[in-house]
Design a protein around this motif. Structure first.
Motif, mmCIF file in Angstrom:
data_model
loop_
_atom_site.group_PDB
_atom_site.id
_atom_site.type_symbol
_atom_site.label_atom_id
_atom_site.label_comp_id
_atom_site.label_asym_id
_atom_site.label_seq_id
_atom_site.Cartn_x
_atom_site.Cartn_y
_atom_site.Cartn_z
ATOM 1 N N ALA A 62 11.462 -15.997 35.020
ATOM 2 C CA ALA A 62 10.854 -15.221 35.990
ATOM 3 C C ALA A 62 11.471 -15.531 37.422
ATOM 4 O O ALA A 62 11.223 -16.827 37.815
ATOM 5 N N SER A 91 3.034 -7.744 38.330
ATOM 6 C CA SER A 91 2.260 -7.623 36.866
ATOM 7 C C SER A 91 1.795 -9.170 36.625
ATOM 8 O O SER A 91 2.196 -10.039 37.587
ATOM 9 N N THR A 92 1.455 -9.345 35.628
ATOM 10 C CA THR A 92 1.165 -10.814 35.143
ATOM 11 C C THR A 92 1.959 -11.037 33.702
ATOM 12 O O THR A 92 2.041 -9.882 33.046
ATOM 13 N N LEU A 93 2.081 -12.143 33.818
ATOM 14 C CA LEU A 93 2.837 -12.567 32.101
ATOM 15 C C LEU A 93 1.733 -12.464 31.284
ATOM 16 O O LEU A 93 2.270 -11.912 29.886
ATOM 17 N N GLU A 133 1.986 -8.855 30.105
ATOM 18 C CA GLU A 133 3.294 -8.361 29.617
ATOM 19 C C GLU A 133 3.294 -8.499 28.006
ATOM 20 O O GLU A 133 2.678 -9.238 27.286
ATOM 21 N N LEU A 147 5.961 -10.765 39.472
ATOM 22 C CA LEU A 147 4.783 -11.462 38.738
ATOM 23 C C LEU A 147 3.883 -12.129 39.665
ATOM 24 O O LEU A 147 4.588 -12.642 40.702
ATOM 25 N N VAL A 180 2.326 -17.446 39.339
ATOM 26 C CA VAL A 180 3.255 -16.848 37.942
ATOM 27 C C VAL A 180 2.377 -17.888 36.998
ATOM 28 O O VAL A 180 2.221 -17.068 35.927
#
Length: 258
Positions: free
Chosen positions: A14, A103-105, A108, A66, A128
């Motif tokens: 990231a 986005s966020t992990l 994903e 992120l 993150v």
């Protein structure tokens, strides 16, 4: 970190920048890497670096930002001479001015368990991690996260303690903390990290001692050369002085004859 990784392990990078870590994880350790880099210019260089190193099958580039929640962000700081320091900022209500979708992990998709999560996103590191809480609780990866200030370090350690992680080491010029899960069955990871850190410290010490020795030898050589040059100049000055005295004597003798 290499001791913890084996070929085929999944690493999430990231804040991949131009790929220094991603290329190492894939090219040297043989890991699969999902690399996140939102800045288009930087991502273009990263893509090129992946291609020229023939790592297309191991590194997947996702050109997005992120954070803690899905939203929007704008570029807060960017220096083309130091793209690694590019910084995004996200604020509620950003729409038309926003250039980046965040986005966020947790949102994903990853095809396998994450072995290592590396986070370096210039000030949004904790966000993150907060946006990866579910996947961290599921996969319990080793985490490396930048903490550039004492405040960010304190916040990160508080988060780690609340999430069941232990701080086991630090590396990089800008302090990057290594965090490992507290679970009993992961104690081996902790020992491996601490052992690797000790070896690294020993190697750095040995390297520094070798450099100091070379520096001392070089200084001694310069000192000897300076002394030799001084002696040479002294002899030349003495010879010149003698020549001047001889010339003066001949001039005086010529005057007396006249």
């Amino acid at each position: 970190m290499g001791a913890l990784l084996k070929p085929g392990d999944l690493v999430v990078d990231a804040g991949a920048n131009i790929g220094n870590h991603s290329l190492y994880f894939a090219g040297i350790r043989g890991c699969k890497v999902v690399a996140f880099e939102p800045i288009p210019q930087t991502a273009k260089v990263l893509k090129h670096n992946i291609e020229i190193n023939f790592l297309d099958e191991l590194i997947e580039l996702r050109n997005r930002a992120l954070g803690a929640t899905r939203g929007n962000a704008v570029l807060d700081a960017y220096d083309e001479n130091n793209v690694g320091a590019a910084r995004l900022t996200s604020r509620p209500g950003l729409h038309f001015e926003a250039k980046f979708v965040v986005s966020t992990l947790d949102e994903e998709f990853f095809s396998q368990t994450i072995r290592l999560l590396k986070v370096d996103v210039e000030g949004m590191d904790l966000e993150v991690l907060e946006g990866a809480q579910a996947i961290i609780n599921r996969d319990r990866p080793i985490i490396t996260c930048e903490a550039a200030t004492e405040t960010s370090r304190g916040r990160l350690l508080d988060w780690a303690a609340a999430t069941g992680y232990t701080w086991v080491g630090t590396y990089c010029a800008t302090a990057t903390l290594i965090l490992a899960p507290n679970e009993v069955d992961r104690r081996n990871d902790i020992e491996l990290i601490r052992s690797a850190q000790a070896r690294s410290s020993s190697l750095r010490t040995t390297d520094l001692e070798a450099r100091l020795l070379r520096s001392n030898r070089y200084t001694e050589r310069l000192h000897r050369e300076a002394l030799a040059l001084n002696d040479e100049l002294t002899l030349k000055l003495e010879s010149l002085h003698q020549q001047v005295e001889g010339l003066e004597a001949r001039m005086k003798d010529g005057i007396r004859r006249d």
